[in-house]
Design a protein around this motif. Structure first.
Motif, PDB file in Angstrom:
ATOM      1  N   THR A 173       5.656   6.886   4.009  1.00 43.02           N
ATOM      2  CA  THR A 173       6.502   7.537   2.995  1.00 43.02           C
ATOM      3  C   THR A 173       7.504   6.535   2.430  1.00 43.02           C
ATOM      4  O   THR A 173       7.755   6.493   1.211  1.00 43.02           O
ATOM      5  CB  THR A 173       7.269   8.723   3.622  1.00 43.02           C
ATOM      6  N   GLU A 174       8.065   5.715   3.306  1.00 41.85           N
ATOM      7  CA  GLU A 174       9.052   4.718   2.861  1.00 41.85           C
ATOM      8  C   GLU A 174       8.400   3.670   1.950  1.00 41.85           C
ATOM      9  O   GLU A 174       9.009   3.237   0.963  1.00 41.85           O
ATOM     10  CB  GLU A 174       9.688   4.038   4.081  1.00 41.85           C
ATOM     11  N   VAL A 175       7.172   3.271   2.286  1.00 43.53           N
ATOM     12  CA  VAL A 175       6.471   2.273   1.458  1.00 43.53           C
ATOM     13  C   VAL A 175       6.259   2.829   0.050  1.00 43.53           C
ATOM     14  O   VAL A 175       6.495   2.146  -0.956  1.00 43.53           O
ATOM     15  CB  VAL A 175       5.121   1.895   2.123  1.00 43.53           C
ATOM     16  N   ARG A 176       5.840   4.094  -0.017  1.00 40.54           N
ATOM     17  CA  ARG A 176       5.602   4.701  -1.336  1.00 40.54           C
ATOM     18  C   ARG A 176       6.910   4.872  -2.094  1.00 40.54           C
ATOM     19  O   ARG A 176       6.985   4.647  -3.301  1.00 40.54           O
ATOM     20  CB  ARG A 176       4.897   6.051  -1.170  1.00 40.54           C
ATOM     21  N   MET A 177       7.963   5.260  -1.366  1.00 40.21           N
ATOM     22  CA  MET A 177       9.271   5.469  -2.006  1.00 40.21           C
ATOM     23  C   MET A 177       9.821   4.140  -2.537  1.00 40.21           C
ATOM     24  O   MET A 177      10.358   4.066  -3.647  1.00 40.21           O
ATOM     25  CB  MET A 177      10.222   6.041  -0.939  1.00 40.21           C
ATOM     26  N   LEU A 178       9.663   3.092  -1.753  1.00 40.98           N
ATOM     27  CA  LEU A 178      10.211   1.783  -2.133  1.00 40.98           C
ATOM     28  C   LEU A 178       9.507   1.217  -3.351  1.00 40.98           C
ATOM     29  O   LEU A 178      10.133   0.632  -4.239  1.00 40.98           O
ATOM     30  CB  LEU A 178      10.061   0.812  -0.944  1.00 40.98           C
ATOM     31  N   THR A 179       8.188   1.389  -3.419  1.00 41.59           N
ATOM     32  CA  THR A 179       7.423   0.743  -4.493  1.00 41.59           C
ATOM     33  C   THR A 179       7.176   1.676  -5.675  1.00 41.59           C
ATOM     34  O   THR A 179       6.802   1.209  -6.755  1.00 41.59           O
ATOM     35  CB  THR A 179       6.047   0.286  -3.961  1.00 41.59           C
ATOM     36  N   GLY A 180       7.304   2.998  -5.456  1.00 43.29           N
ATOM     37  CA  GLY A 180       6.946   3.953  -6.502  1.00 43.29           C
ATOM     38  C   GLY A 180       5.440   3.990  -6.699  1.00 43.29           C
ATOM     39  O   GLY A 180       4.943   4.486  -7.723  1.00 43.29           O
ATOM     40  N   GLN A 181       4.702   3.483  -5.743  1.00 42.08           N
ATOM     41  CA  GLN A 181       3.248   3.342  -5.867  1.00 42.08           C
ATOM     42  C   GLN A 181       2.579   4.240  -4.812  1.00 42.08           C
ATOM     43  O   GLN A 181       2.750   4.011  -3.610  1.00 42.08           O
ATOM     44  CB  GLN A 181       2.898   1.856  -5.640  1.00 42.08           C
ATOM     45  N   PRO A 182       1.806   5.255  -5.242  1.00 38.04           N
ATOM     46  CA  PRO A 182       1.196   6.160  -4.258  1.00 38.04           C
ATOM     47  C   PRO A 182       0.062   5.536  -3.453  1.00 38.04           C
ATOM     48  O   PRO A 182      -0.224   5.971  -2.346  1.00 38.04           O
ATOM     49  CB  PRO A 182       0.672   7.328  -5.111  1.00 38.04           C
ATOM     50  N   ASN A 183      -0.568   4.491  -4.015  1.00 34.43           N
ATOM     51  CA  ASN A 183      -1.690   3.868  -3.317  1.00 34.43           C
ATOM     52  C   ASN A 183      -1.157   2.800  -2.345  1.00 34.43           C
ATOM     53  O   ASN A 183      -0.495   1.845  -2.762  1.00 34.43           O
ATOM     54  CB  ASN A 183      -2.635   3.232  -4.348  1.00 34.43           C
ATOM     55  N   LEU A 184      -1.487   2.956  -1.050  1.00 33.01           N
ATOM     56  CA  LEU A 184      -0.886   2.070  -0.039  1.00 33.01           C
ATOM     57  C   LEU A 184      -1.310   0.609  -0.195  1.00 33.01           C
ATOM     58  O   LEU A 184      -0.502  -0.297   0.026  1.00 33.01           O
ATOM     59  CB  LEU A 184      -1.290   2.527   1.364  1.00 33.01           C
ATOM     60  N   ALA A 185      -2.575   0.383  -0.554  1.00 34.30           N
ATOM     61  CA  ALA A 185      -3.050  -0.999  -0.679  1.00 34.30           C
ATOM     62  C   ALA A 185      -2.296  -1.712  -1.811  1.00 34.30           C
ATOM     63  O   ALA A 185      -1.880  -2.871  -1.685  1.00 34.30           O
ATOM     64  CB  ALA A 185      -4.548  -1.014  -0.921  1.00 34.30           C
ATOM     65  N   ARG A 186      -2.114  -1.007  -2.922  1.00 33.60           N
ATOM     66  CA  ARG A 186      -1.368  -1.612  -4.047  1.00 33.60           C
ATOM     67  C   ARG A 186       0.103  -1.790  -3.672  1.00 33.60           C
ATOM     68  O   ARG A 186       0.734  -2.794  -4.008  1.00 33.60           O
ATOM     69  CB  ARG A 186      -1.447  -0.716  -5.276  1.00 33.60           C
ATOM     70  N   PRO A 196       7.101 -11.444   2.299  1.00 36.68           N
ATOM     71  CA  PRO A 196       6.605 -11.282   3.675  1.00 36.68           C
ATOM     72  C   PRO A 196       5.122 -11.618   3.815  1.00 36.68           C
ATOM     73  O   PRO A 196       4.342 -11.420   2.886  1.00 36.68           O
ATOM     74  CB  PRO A 196       6.837  -9.798   3.967  1.00 36.68           C
ATOM     75  N   ARG A 197       4.780 -12.115   5.020  1.00 39.26           N
ATOM     76  CA  ARG A 197       3.380 -12.444   5.286  1.00 39.26           C
ATOM     77  C   ARG A 197       2.625 -11.231   5.814  1.00 39.26           C
ATOM     78  O   ARG A 197       1.401 -11.203   5.789  1.00 39.26           O
ATOM     79  CB  ARG A 197       3.315 -13.541   6.350  1.00 39.26           C
ATOM     80  N   VAL A 198       3.383 -10.271   6.352  1.00 42.54           N
ATOM     81  CA  VAL A 198       2.752  -9.133   7.020  1.00 42.54           C
ATOM     82  C   VAL A 198       3.512  -7.854   6.677  1.00 42.54           C
ATOM     83  O   VAL A 198       4.745  -7.839   6.674  1.00 42.54           O
ATOM     84  CB  VAL A 198       2.788  -9.322   8.566  1.00 42.54           C
ATOM     85  N   LEU A 199       2.755  -6.787   6.392  1.00 41.31           N
ATOM     86  CA  LEU A 199       3.371  -5.466   6.235  1.00 41.31           C
ATOM     87  C   LEU A 199       2.715  -4.527   7.234  1.00 41.31           C
ATOM     88  O   LEU A 199       1.496  -4.351   7.242  1.00 41.31           O
ATOM     89  CB  LEU A 199       3.152  -4.921   4.815  1.00 41.31           C
ATOM     90  N   VAL A 200       3.544  -3.915   8.094  1.00 40.91           N
ATOM     91  CA  VAL A 200       3.042  -2.913   9.029  1.00 40.91           C
ATOM     92  C   VAL A 200       3.466  -1.555   8.486  1.00 40.91           C
ATOM     93  O   VAL A 200       4.656  -1.318   8.254  1.00 40.91           O
ATOM     94  CB  VAL A 200       3.631  -3.122  10.444  1.00 40.91           C
ATOM     95  N   VAL A 201       2.475  -0.697   8.239  1.00 39.96           N
ATOM     96  CA  VAL A 201       2.775   0.636   7.711  1.00 39.96           C
ATOM     97  C   VAL A 201       2.532   1.654   8.827  1.00 39.96           C
ATOM     98  O   VAL A 201       1.395   1.888   9.235  1.00 39.96           O
ATOM     99  CB  VAL A 201       1.882   0.982   6.498  1.00 39.96           C
ATOM    100  N   LYS A 202       3.634   2.243   9.315  1.00 40.65           N
ATOM    101  CA  LYS A 202       3.520   3.212  10.405  1.00 40.65           C
ATOM    102  C   LYS A 202       3.119   4.563   9.833  1.00 40.65           C
ATOM    103  O   LYS A 202       3.615   4.965   8.788  1.00 40.65           O
ATOM    104  CB  LYS A 202       4.862   3.298  11.147  1.00 40.65           C
TER     105      LYS A 202
END
Ligand code: AMP
Length: 315
Positions: A173-186, A196-202
């Motif tokens: 949810t935070e990843v989508r909120m931060l980027t405004g992008q619903p698609n996680l890969a994008r 960052p070299r790595v993104l961990v999405v919980k």
């Protein structure tokens, strides 16, 4: 070899469908430190009030966690957070946050803390995370966590801080909120483009996925039949993840293989953390239990490839 974690050391009041605790040891740095302590030396940088006593410090000492950088302020109270989980056990509903000593938290790290190879900036104000990051001159790997509150109130600062670390750990949810992008890969591509070299999405009980420069990995959540309290799951995941990395960073290189094992250890530690309230389960966790569950993860996620039986087609 050591991990330094900077963040909240707290008292929590917790309510879940399995019961409640009015005042137990909590805080993001606490959950992280306990999780990481199974893999490497850990130093906590934080602040507490004089309500934080020998009993609480003993929990850190029993796991060999260094608390020399935890400042204790006389006449003041520790950070306090009250939260409730409903039946889905996925979303923490904040009932109360009392910053107390945390309001003036702006640490000057000791030379030992500055020299740690791995530094984790737990969920605190992003400007503060950046000031700490600047002090960590010895760090080979740095990571951060954040939350919806900072994404909404300090987005630009958070984006700048993300650009200063190697690993970002957020929930979906935070990843989508931060980027405004619903698609996680994008969304992941956008975040990694910041530095960052790595993104961990919980992803709560489903586990976590990891985007790296050369690939993608997914680790499931352990299929527990009883989850008592999800508090600290994300921080203890990070503890297992960064603790494992610190212990295995011989080449000073973050390889995908190492990152994958770190993510599995993260999920292993988080799965234990949520079996009891607060940090109770991590306080009595043992290495054989960790290794046993790591093997179960290997078995759970393994499959054999076989040649595909292709349906005969008419011409
Ligand atoms: P987690 O469940 O991993 O997201 O983190 C839970 C821990 O974070 C609890 O033990 C709280 O004491 C701590 N916490 C809750 N809100 C905040 C906040 N605003 N800043 C820092 N720590 C917090």
């Amino acid at each position: 070899m050591a991990v330094t974690v900077v963040g909240s050391v707290a008292f929590d009041a917790l309510e879940t469908p399995f019961g409640r605790r009015d005042r137990i040891l909590g805080g993001a740095a606490t959950h992280f430190a306990l999780g990481a302590s199974f893999f490497t030396d850990v130093r906590v940088v934080g602040v507490v009030g004089d309500d934080f006593g020998a009993e609480e410090f003993a929990v850190f000492q029993s796991r060999g966690i260094n608390v020399d950088d935890v400042e204790r302020i006389a006449g003041e109270k520790s950070f306090f957070w009250a939260g409730r989980y409903d039946n889905d056990m996925q979303v923490a509903h904040t009932l109360d946050t009392q910053l107390n000593v945390f309001a003036g938290f702006d640490p000057v790290l000791s030379s030992r803390a500055r020299g740690s190879r791995v530094t984790f900036l737990a969920n605190i104000q992003p400007d503060l995370q950046r000031r700490v990051r600047e002090q960590c001159t010895g760090a080979v790997v740095t990571g951060l966590d954040s939350m919806n509150y900072w994404i909404e109130s300090a987005r630009d600062s958070l984006l700048e801080t993300i650009g200063c670390v190697d690993v970002v750990s957020l929930n979906d949810t935070e990843v989508r909120m931060l980027t405004g992008q619903p698609n996680l890969a994008r969304a992941a591509r956008q975040i990694c483009a910041l530095g960052p070299r790595v993104l961990v999405v919980k992803q709560g009980s489903y586990g976590a996925c990891m985007f790296t420069q050369s690939g993608f990995f997914f680790v499931p959540g352990y299929p527990l039949e009883t989850v008592v309290d999800p508090t600290g799951a994300g921080d203890s995941f990070a503890g297992g993840f960064f603790g494992y990395l610190d212990a295995h960073l011989d080449e000073r290189e973050l390889t995908d293989e190492m990152l994958r094992r770190a993510a599995v250890y993260g999920s292993v530690i988080a799965s234990f953390a949520i079996e009891a309230f607060g940090s109770e389960r991590l306080q009595r966790l043992t290495l054989p239990e960790i290794e046993g569950r790591f093997s179960e993860f290997k078995q759970m996620t393994h499959f054999e490839a076989q040649p595909l039986l292709v349906r005969a087609t008419e011409d």
